[in-house]
Scaffold this motif. Structure first.
Motif, PDB file in Angstrom:
ATOM      1  N   SER A  67       0.835  -1.199   0.000  1.00 52.60           N
ATOM      2  CA  SER A  67       0.000   0.000   0.000  1.00 52.60           C
ATOM      3  C   SER A  67       0.874   1.256   0.000  1.00 52.60           C
ATOM      4  O   SER A  67       2.064   1.204   0.323  1.00 52.60           O
ATOM      5  N   LYS A  68       0.271   2.380  -0.344  1.00 57.42           N
ATOM      6  CA  LYS A  68       0.980   3.663  -0.299  1.00 57.42           C
ATOM      7  C   LYS A  68       1.465   3.896   1.125  1.00 57.42           C
ATOM      8  O   LYS A  68       0.707   3.720   2.079  1.00 57.42           O
ATOM      9  N   ARG A  96       1.769  -1.199   7.343  1.00 57.57           N
ATOM     10  CA  ARG A  96       0.702  -1.036   6.364  1.00 57.57           C
ATOM     11  C   ARG A  96       0.367   0.436   6.272  1.00 57.57           C
ATOM     12  O   ARG A  96       0.028   1.065   7.258  1.00 57.57           O
ATOM     13  N   GLU A 137      -1.788   3.420   3.824  1.00 61.69           N
ATOM     14  CA  GLU A 137      -3.232   3.726   3.768  1.00 61.69           C
ATOM     15  C   GLU A 137      -4.097   2.559   3.487  1.00 61.69           C
ATOM     16  O   GLU A 137      -3.801   1.522   3.156  1.00 61.69           O
TER      17      GLU A 137
END
Length: 117
Positions: free
Chosen positions: A97-98, A115, A117
């Motif tokens: 994820s970003k 983790r 966003e």
């Protein structure tokens, strides 16, 4: 996905990541070879979606929250082993994820270190 290979990742991986735009900091036209991690992450913003690296410390040393790019940490930088992991790397790309960081093991499994966003 726009992927940047860190200087410690074999450039021979580029053509194996089919369906993605893959560049390396070692590409002469990029001109980012030797740039320190914090500065490299700043330059990733808006230009790349993912950094592939073998630097296991990067996710702990840098602030990733709010970053637009994710990081996948490979278990080694040895060419033969990295190239053998290409199918697992491809399969795991979407799990990053970003602002997130995942670690890939030698058996191709991944775990989230952080983790985003």
């Amino acid at each position: 996905m726009r992927i940047l290979l860190d200087e410690n990742v074999p450039v021979q991986l580029k053509p194996l990541l089919v369906g993605h735009a893959v560049r390396s900091v070692n590409d002469p036209d990029i001109g980012w070879k030797g740039i320190r991690n914090g500065r490299l992450l700043e330059r990733l913003e808006g230009n790349y979606d993912l950094l592939l690296t073998a630097d296991k410390n990067l996710c702990f040393q840098q602030e990733l929250i709010g970053r637009a790019a994710g990081i996948m940490v490979l278990p080694t930088n040895r060419r033969k082993q990295v190239l053998a992991l290409a199918p697992q790397i491809l399969a795991a790309l979407e799990s990053v994820s970003k602002g997130g960081c995942v670690l890939m093991q030698l058996d191709g499994t991944v775990s989230n270190w952080f983790r985003g966003e």
